[in-house]
Design a protein around this motif. Structure first.
Motif, mmCIF file in Angstrom:
data_model
loop_
_atom_site.group_PDB
_atom_site.id
_atom_site.type_symbol
_atom_site.label_atom_id
_atom_site.label_comp_id
_atom_site.label_asym_id
_atom_site.label_seq_id
_atom_site.Cartn_x
_atom_site.Cartn_y
_atom_site.Cartn_z
ATOM 1 N N VAL A 61 0.820 -1.213 0.000
ATOM 2 C CA VAL A 61 0.000 0.000 0.000
ATOM 3 C C VAL A 61 0.856 1.266 0.000
ATOM 4 O O VAL A 61 0.323 2.370 0.030
ATOM 5 C CB VAL A 61 -0.995 0.014 1.183
ATOM 6 N N GLY A 62 2.170 1.099 -0.015
ATOM 7 C CA GLY A 62 3.058 2.252 -0.086
ATOM 8 C C GLY A 62 4.475 1.809 -0.355
ATOM 9 O O GLY A 62 4.842 0.662 -0.065
ATOM 10 N N TYR A 63 5.254 2.690 -0.942
ATOM 11 C CA TYR A 63 6.668 2.403 -1.169
ATOM 12 C C TYR A 63 7.425 3.715 -1.218
ATOM 13 O O TYR A 63 6.841 4.788 -1.427
ATOM 14 C CB TYR A 63 6.900 1.597 -2.456
ATOM 15 N N ALA A 64 8.730 3.628 -1.007
ATOM 16 C CA ALA A 64 9.584 4.811 -1.058
ATOM 17 C C ALA A 64 11.003 4.373 -1.354
ATOM 18 O O ALA A 64 11.391 3.243 -1.048
ATOM 19 C CB ALA A 64 9.529 5.568 0.268
ATOM 20 N N GLY A 65 11.777 5.287 -1.947
ATOM 21 C CA GLY A 65 13.154 4.960 -2.289
ATOM 22 C C GLY A 65 14.106 6.121 -2.095
ATOM 23 O O GLY A 65 13.743 7.287 -2.250
ATOM 24 N N VAL A 110 1.728 6.339 -1.796
ATOM 25 C CA VAL A 110 0.816 5.643 -0.892
ATOM 26 C C VAL A 110 -0.512 5.478 -1.619
ATOM 27 O O VAL A 110 -0.994 6.421 -2.272
ATOM 28 C CB VAL A 110 0.613 6.440 0.422
ATOM 29 N N ALA A 111 -1.105 4.291 -1.519
ATOM 30 C CA ALA A 111 -2.394 4.024 -2.147
ATOM 31 C C ALA A 111 -3.422 5.046 -1.667
ATOM 32 O O ALA A 111 -3.460 5.398 -0.482
ATOM 33 C CB ALA A 111 -2.858 2.609 -1.814
ATOM 34 N N ALA A 112 -4.259 5.518 -2.578
ATOM 35 C CA ALA A 112 -5.227 6.579 -2.276
ATOM 36 C C ALA A 112 -6.089 6.241 -1.062
ATOM 37 O O ALA A 112 -6.306 7.098 -0.193
ATOM 38 C CB ALA A 112 -6.099 6.857 -3.496
ATOM 39 N N GLU A 113 -6.539 5.006 -0.964
ATOM 40 C CA GLU A 113 -7.433 4.633 0.141
ATOM 41 C C GLU A 113 -6.707 4.520 1.483
ATOM 42 O O GLU A 113 -7.346 4.397 2.521
ATOM 43 C CB GLU A 113 -8.176 3.325 -0.172
ATOM 44 N N GLN A 114 -5.377 4.576 1.461
ATOM 45 C CA GLN A 114 -4.585 4.470 2.694
ATOM 46 C C GLN A 114 -4.013 5.823 3.138
ATOM 47 O O GLN A 114 -3.378 5.908 4.179
ATOM 48 C CB GLN A 114 -3.428 3.488 2.488
ATOM 49 N N ARG A 115 -4.217 6.871 2.358
ATOM 50 C CA ARG A 115 -3.653 8.184 2.694
ATOM 51 C C ARG A 115 -4.310 8.743 3.945
ATOM 52 O O ARG A 115 -5.442 8.432 4.266
ATOM 53 C CB ARG A 115 -3.809 9.133 1.510
ATOM 54 N N GLY A 116 -3.558 9.565 4.659
ATOM 55 C CA GLY A 116 -4.058 10.178 5.886
ATOM 56 C C GLY A 116 -3.827 9.331 7.130
ATOM 57 O O GLY A 116 -4.237 9.719 8.218
ATOM 58 N N ARG A 117 -3.146 8.204 6.989
ATOM 59 C CA ARG A 117 -2.878 7.310 8.124
ATOM 60 C C ARG A 117 -1.438 7.417 8.618
ATOM 61 O O ARG A 117 -1.040 6.663 9.504
ATOM 62 C CB ARG A 117 -3.149 5.854 7.726
#
Length: 178
Positions: free
Chosen positions: A65-69, A86-93
């Motif tokens: 649901v998210g990644y970073a590099g 971050v996946a749209a439905e998981q934002r704000g967490r």
């Protein structure tokens, strides 16, 4: 957010098998300027890169649901944040902040003193997160994001050295070097 957690999410080092999930999220997050699979694969397997994912830990098979590099040459005191999504439905967490914090922690572990990044001029949420972490805008790259023609803000932060000694009790560390 490392290891299993009560919120049903876990952060871990990205592995080759994550490429398809990362690319799905890449295209969903950046529909007009997504990286190609070959570009992302090159980043994931670069000896200078450090990529992490956040995945679900509940309801069957894990879902990224998210990644970073981050990218930094060995021994170089400078690093670049390459990407965060971050996946749209998981934002704000707080997932984006956790990913970003992990990249900065890895930069410190690598002895980096300065971190750079580019952020879309039309993304105030990301800009606020970076500013809160001590980044400042140092330049603008006109029409950097194509095909949209959106400017990029170039931002920079100076990092304090990594703390010495063990971390908090029970906290796992990510990504031992292979």
């Amino acid at each position: 957010m490392t290891g299993p957690s009560a919120d049903g999410l876990r952060m871990r080092r990205a592995v080759p098998q994550d490429l398809d999930d990362i690319m799905w999220l890449e295209h969903a997050s950046f529909p007009t300027d997504a990286w190609s699979a070959s570009q992302m694969a090159g980043e994931l397997w670069s000896p200078h890169g450090y990529y992490v994912v956040v995945e679900t830990t509940e309801d069957g098979a894990p879902t990224v649901v998210g990644y970073a590099g981050l990218s930094s040459l060995a021994g170089n005191p400078v690093a670049d944040v390459q990407t965060i999504a971050v996946a749209a439905e998981q934002r704000g967490r707080g997932i984006g902040r956790a990913l970003f914090t992990e990249l900065l922690d890895e930069a410190r572990r690598r002895g980096v003193h300065e971190v750079f990044l580019e952020v879309r001029a039309d993304n105030p949420v990301a800009q606020a997160m970076y500013t809160a972490a001590g980044f400042e805008q140092i330049a603008v790259r006109p029409r950097y994001y194509q095909p949209d023609g959106v400017d990029a803000w170039v931002m920079r932060a100076t990092l304090a050295p990594a703390p010495t000694g063990p971390g908090p009790i029970g906290q796992e560390t990510l990504g031992e070097r292979d």
